[in-house]
Design a protein around this motif. Structure first.
Motif, short mmCIF file in Angstrom:
data_model
loop_
_atom_site.label_atom_id
_atom_site.label_comp_id
_atom_site.label_asym_id
_atom_site.label_seq_id
_atom_site.Cartn_x
_atom_site.Cartn_y
_atom_site.Cartn_z
N SER A 51 0.83 -1.20 0.00
CA SER A 51 0.00 0.00 0.00
C SER A 51 0.87 1.25 0.00
N HIS A 52 0.50 2.24 -0.80
CA HIS A 52 1.17 3.53 -0.75
C HIS A 52 0.66 4.33 0.45
N ILE A 53 1.55 4.99 1.16
CA ILE A 53 1.16 5.82 2.29
C ILE A 53 0.30 6.99 1.81
N MET A 54 0.65 7.51 0.65
CA MET A 54 -0.14 8.55 -0.01
C MET A 54 -0.43 8.05 -1.42
N GLN A 55 -1.59 8.38 -1.96
CA GLN A 55 -2.00 7.81 -3.23
C GLN A 55 -0.97 8.06 -4.33
N LYS A 56 -0.73 7.01 -5.11
CA LYS A 56 0.27 7.10 -6.19
C LYS A 56 -0.21 8.00 -7.31
N ASN A 57 -1.43 7.77 -7.75
CA ASN A 57 -1.96 8.54 -8.87
C ASN A 57 -2.54 9.86 -8.39
N GLY A 58 -1.99 10.95 -8.89
CA GLY A 58 -2.53 12.27 -8.56
C GLY A 58 -1.74 13.03 -7.53
N ILE A 110 -10.77 9.51 -0.59
CA ILE A 110 -9.66 10.45 -0.82
C ILE A 110 -8.77 10.01 -1.98
N GLU A 111 -9.16 8.91 -2.65
CA GLU A 111 -8.29 8.42 -3.72
C GLU A 111 -8.97 8.29 -5.07
N THR A 112 -10.26 7.98 -5.09
CA THR A 112 -10.90 7.70 -6.39
C THR A 112 -12.24 8.40 -6.59
N GLN A 113 -12.69 9.18 -5.63
CA GLN A 113 -14.03 9.77 -5.73
C GLN A 113 -14.00 11.27 -6.05
N GLY A 114 -13.05 11.70 -6.87
CA GLY A 114 -13.03 13.10 -7.27
C GLY A 114 -12.21 13.96 -6.33
N ASP A 115 -12.41 15.28 -6.41
CA ASP A 115 -11.64 16.22 -5.61
C ASP A 115 -11.85 15.99 -4.11
N SER A 240 0.14 15.55 7.66
CA SER A 240 0.30 15.27 6.23
C SER A 240 0.60 16.58 5.52
N TYR A 241 1.56 16.52 4.61
CA TYR A 241 1.93 17.69 3.80
C TYR A 241 2.21 17.16 2.40
N PHE A 242 1.46 17.63 1.42
CA PHE A 242 1.55 16.98 0.11
C PHE A 242 1.04 17.90 -1.00
N PRO A 243 1.51 17.67 -2.23
CA PRO A 243 1.05 18.47 -3.36
C PRO A 243 -0.34 18.03 -3.79
N TYR A 244 -1.18 19.03 -4.11
CA TYR A 244 -2.53 18.70 -4.56
C TYR A 244 -3.11 19.86 -5.36
N LEU A 245 -3.42 19.62 -6.62
CA LEU A 245 -4.04 20.59 -7.51
C LEU A 245 -3.28 21.92 -7.54
N GLY A 246 -1.96 21.82 -7.70
CA GLY A 246 -1.15 23.01 -7.87
C GLY A 246 -0.77 23.72 -6.59
N LYS A 247 -1.16 23.18 -5.45
CA LYS A 247 -0.80 23.74 -4.15
C LYS A 247 -0.19 22.64 -3.29
N SER A 248 0.39 23.02 -2.17
CA SER A 248 0.75 22.06 -1.15
C SER A 248 -0.23 22.20 0.00
N ILE A 249 -0.73 21.08 0.49
CA ILE A 249 -1.70 21.06 1.57
C ILE A 249 -1.01 20.63 2.86
N LEU A 250 -1.16 21.42 3.91
CA LEU A 250 -0.70 21.03 5.24
C LEU A 250 -1.93 20.65 6.05
N LEU A 251 -1.97 19.40 6.51
CA LEU A 251 -3.10 18.88 7.26
C LEU A 251 -2.60 18.29 8.56
#
Length: 349
Positions: A51-58, A110-115, A240-251
């Motif tokens: 399993s990927h800790i964070m989704q591979k695709n996207g 959070i992986e396959t159901q859209g934004d 969690s800190y990760f790239p998403y839709l052109g931004k980085s999200i800090l959660l």
């Protein structure tokens, strides 16, 4: 992150200058990882997939160059046994956490159901849940590594140190089970046991998923000295800190039972200006959190040639005693490399 009681896994010092024993350490680690492969979903005993800790695709794919990323790794054959390594996207940032069914069904929101809606409690909880189980898996692996080494006739080690490592990681698993039980209860009953905060930031090609122990090493030792026993439970913060839709999200999230203790600390990441937040994140990445990956571009700009400094930073963190301290380093600034080298030279040598 691979932290328990404020101590990183890499501080276990499973390293040797003797190749024969280094091979034993490496073999024990490989055996421990391959045998820790049962689905961690409650009441499931199916074989876990990678399993990927964070989704591979996207997410991971958005910063992968030629389908590769960089991460901190251990090489027991090297004197400075922590360094950065480039790994393919199918293998990097993975753990044997869930069977194919549960890996797909539990995290689909959070992986396959859209934004992803970061104002949605359940979505935030799923990020924390995956982070928690990666940490549980790491602790189970560490326990098996220590047991393998203790039982191996070809290595001379301090058995008491290894047994203490096993004890500490078992305590850590018990602590984490408090959080995962609350998470499953929330998912099943539509309840809310955690607080979550998120912040959109400028895009950085780095992905971090970590559990941060709020209680410092010094506070934990002081408690043991004062009361003659371990803390009932450490207070954990899920990051969690990760790239998403052109931004980085800090959660970031924490259990409501811990709010009075950790709320003000967490709020600093979201209420302070971006410069201070970047410094706080930089201290987490450089000194406390090991579960992160970055792009090839970010590696070349920020981390290339710093393997020795990161190794020394991990050692420094293990002796620091105050993991909540923010140091004067900023990964997001152009002069990070020189500043980090100078800090390590002055503080560690």
């Amino acid at each position: 992150m691979a932290l328990y009681k404020g101590k990183p896994i890499f501080e276990q010092k499973l390293r040797t200058e003797r190749p024969k024993i280094a091979k034993i350490f490496t073999d024990c680690a490989d055996k421990a990882k391959s045998s820790t492969n049962t689905c961690m979903h409650p009441n499931c005993n199916e074989k876990a997939i990678n399993s990927h800790i964070m989704q591979k695709n996207g997410i991971l794919s958005s910063i992968a160059d030629d389908n590769h990323l960089w991460e901190l790794s251990v090489d027991h054959f090297k004197q400075e046994y922590v360094g950065l390594r480039r790994i393919g996207i199918n293998k990097i940032y993975t753990f044997s956490g869930f069977c194919n069914n549960h890996d797909s069904s539990v995290f689909s929101k959070i992986e396959t159901q859209g934004d992803i809606d970061f104002n949605d409690y359940e979505s935030c909880l799923l990020f924390a849940l995956r982070t928690a189980y990666n940490e549980l898996w790491l602790k189970e692996v560490v326990i098996k590594i220590q047991e393998c080494i203790i039982n191996h006739s070809g290595v001379e080690v301090n058995d008491e140190m290894l047994k203490e490592t096993i004890r500490q990681n078992k305590l850590g698993i018990k602590d984490l089970e408090f959080y995962t039980n609350s998470m499953w209860s929330d998912l099943n009953n539509k309840s809310e046991s955690f607080f979550f905060e998120y912040r959109e930031m400028d895009l950085t090609e780095l992905c971090l998923n970590s559990i941060y122990t709020y209680d410092t090493s010094q506070e934990i030792m002081d408690y043991q000295y004062k009361y003659g026993k371990d803390m009932e439970r450490t207070s954990e913060i899920f990051i969690s800190y990760f790239p998403y839709l052109g931004k980085s999200i800090l959660l970031m999230g924490y259990h409501k039972d811990d709010a009075s203790k950790v709320k003000s600390f967490v709020n600093m990441f979201f209420k302070e200006n971006i410069k201070r937040t970047n410094r706080r994140l930089s201290s987490l990445i450089a000194f406390n959190c090991e579960t992160w990956v970055c792009s090839n571009t970010f590696y070349k700009e920020k981390f290339k040639g710093l393997d020795s400094e990161f190794f020394k930073a991990m050692q420094f963190s293990g002796k620091n005693g105050n993991e909540r301290k923010t140091f004067n380093v900023n990964i997001f600034k152009p002069d990070f490399k020189n500043n980090f080298k100078n800090f390590i030279n002055k503080s560690v040598g």
